[in-house]
Design an enzyme around this catalytic site. Structure first.
Site, PDB file in Angstrom:
ATOM      1  CG  ASP A  52      18.868 -31.339 -14.171  1.00 33.33           C
ATOM      2  OD1 ASP A  52      18.676 -31.648 -15.360  1.00 33.33           O
ATOM      3  OD2 ASP A  52      20.008 -31.270 -13.665  1.00 33.33           O
ATOM      4  NE  ARG A 109      22.617 -26.278 -17.842  1.00 32.31           N
ATOM      5  CZ  ARG A 109      23.425 -27.081 -18.515  1.00 32.31           C
ATOM      6  NH1 ARG A 109      23.346 -28.392 -18.334  1.00 32.31           N
ATOM      7  NH2 ARG A 109      24.299 -26.585 -19.376  1.00 32.31           N
ATOM      8  CB  CYS A 126      13.669 -39.536 -47.955  1.00 34.74           C
ATOM      9  SG  CYS A 126      14.987 -39.325 -46.743  1.00 34.74           S
ATOM     10  CB  CYS A 159      25.575 -29.257 -29.311  1.00 32.10           C
ATOM     11  SG  CYS A 159      24.431 -30.639 -29.111  1.00 32.10           S
ATOM     12  CG  HIS A 195      28.751 -36.789 -25.585  1.00 32.26           C
ATOM     13  ND1 HIS A 195      28.853 -37.611 -24.474  1.00 32.26           N
ATOM     14  CD2 HIS A 195      27.484 -36.304 -25.578  1.00 32.26           C
ATOM     15  CE1 HIS A 195      27.698 -37.614 -23.827  1.00 32.26           C
ATOM     16  NE2 HIS A 195      26.860 -36.823 -24.472  1.00 32.26           N
ATOM     17  CB  THR A 246      26.611 -33.704 -29.934  1.00 33.74           C
ATOM     18  OG1 THR A 246      25.280 -34.195 -29.770  1.00 33.74           O
ATOM     19  CG2 THR A 246      27.372 -34.624 -30.882  1.00 33.74           C
ATOM     20  CB  CYS A 256      19.292 -41.278 -48.453  1.00 34.30           C
ATOM     21  SG  CYS A 256      17.616 -41.988 -48.340  1.00 34.30           S
TER      22      CYS A 256
END
Length: 351
Positions: free
Chosen positions: A196, A201, A100, A39, A44, A41, A94
């Site tokens: 983009d 892509r 939730c 990913c 990063h 993330t 949680c």
């Protein structure tokens, strides 16, 4: 067990062979990982940018996009059985806050993420609460199931508003933006325009069904970009503005351009995360009567239901996977992802 971990507070991710086996509790499931996907993330975290430095505890087993098989479960688990093929919701909530308890778990104020705040899926085994585990239908491959996390982001973003018969603008052609093209086309959008700076892509977007893919690297400022977009709109027969905007980039100029070219009463889903503050024309939002919705993660588990249903109904996401590598070649996988010359990169833990 073997795992990929952030071991040092510096760029890189390292393979280890002696990570401790995770322990499962009464309501937990132990999953043997078969496939994982890399990913943004994870990039990063690999690059150890400011966000990672402020967020990631070290050491940390990273990764949150996965498919695997249940190999053990706690005594309180009845929703899955040993041998089931599964993926899972990487946001842990949680269960006690207002949202939730109202069934809006994606809005939990205390959300934490596997591979970010707690040990992740780049390992031979993962423990996850049974309530977060999602069984994979037989007709869906492990490769595709390992991309359920980003695909769910695309589904949540795209299906926040009606797309059928609408003109859709997507800013950002990363893997999630590309998935959004597929989703919008599958749902019957009339025209789909995507922007983009990545030529590879943008061509993928055309192959996926985009009406026009615009390379915005050619424009020096937001005014030039907006002018080009209006030219594109005229060329494809648009006389008003875009009905739906899907913002995947987090780039200020892209967001400003999107506001400029939206139709009155248009609707925007915002998924892209900005590296800094964003300045927008507040008047455009007010006087056009625009509706803006922030997107974080996936609706639990309506997004998962819609995603698997659409895949079973014929939506073809296989082309989003451009590279498949053995886990021992993970460094090559990260280099491919960093190059941007790819869709999704899958790491195989099963061989």
């Amino acid at each position: 067990m073997k795992a990929l971990a952030k071991l040092k507070k510096e760029p890189g991710i390292w393979m280890i062979d002696d990570a401790p086996m995770p322990e499962y509790g009464y309501n937990d499931v132990l999953i043997k990982i078969k496939k994982t996907a890399i990913c943004g993330t994870d990039l990063h975290i690999y690059n150890w940018d400011k966000w990672s430095q402020a967020t990631i505890p070290v050491p940390m087993i990273t990764g949150h996009e996965f498919a695997g098989e249940v190999v053990a479960k706690g005594n309180g688990v009845t929703s899955v059985d040993v041998g089931d093929r599964v993926s899972g919701e990487g946001h842990l909530v949680c269960g006690q806050c207002r949202n939730c308890r109202a069934g809006k778990r994606h809005l939990c104020r205390k959300t934490i993420g596997i591979g970010v705040n707690v040990q992740g899926a780049f390992a031979e085994y993962l423990v996850m609460p049974a309530v977060n585990v999602f069984k994979i239908p037989d007709s869906i491959s492990d490769d595709i199931a390992s991309t359920f996390d980003p695909m769910g982001n695309a589904i949540h973003t795209a299906l926040s508003f009606n797309l059928t018969g609408e003109d859709v603008l997507i800013t950002g052609a990363g893997p999630i933006g590309l998935m959004a093209v597929k989703i919008a086309r599958f749902c019957g959008a009339r025209r789909i325009v995507i922007t983009d700076i990545n030529k590879y892509r943008l061509q993928m977007a055309r192959d996926f069904g985009a009406t026009v893919a615009v390379n915005v690297s050619e424009f020096q400022n937001q005014q030039q970009l907006t002018a080009q977009m209006r030219k594109v709109m005229s060329e494809i027969g648009m006389t008003e503005g875009f009905d739906v905007g899907l913002e995947m980039s987090g780039i200020n100029s892209a967001i400003s351009m999107m506001l400029d070219v939206m139709n009155h009463g248009g609707k925007l889903s915002l998924l892209g995360i900005s590296a800094g503050d964003i300045s927008v024309d507040w008047g455009a939002i007010l006087f056009k009567g625009l509706t803006l919705k922030g997107i974080y993660g996936r609706e639990m588990f309506e997004t998962w239901y819609l995603m698997t249903s659409m895949l079973q109904a014929g939506m073809d996401m296989e082309p989003i996977i451009t590279h498949r590598l053995h886990i021992d070649d993970y460094q090559k996988g990260f280099e491919i992802m960093k190059s941007g010359q790819c869709g999704k990169v899958i790491l195989d833990w099963s061989r």
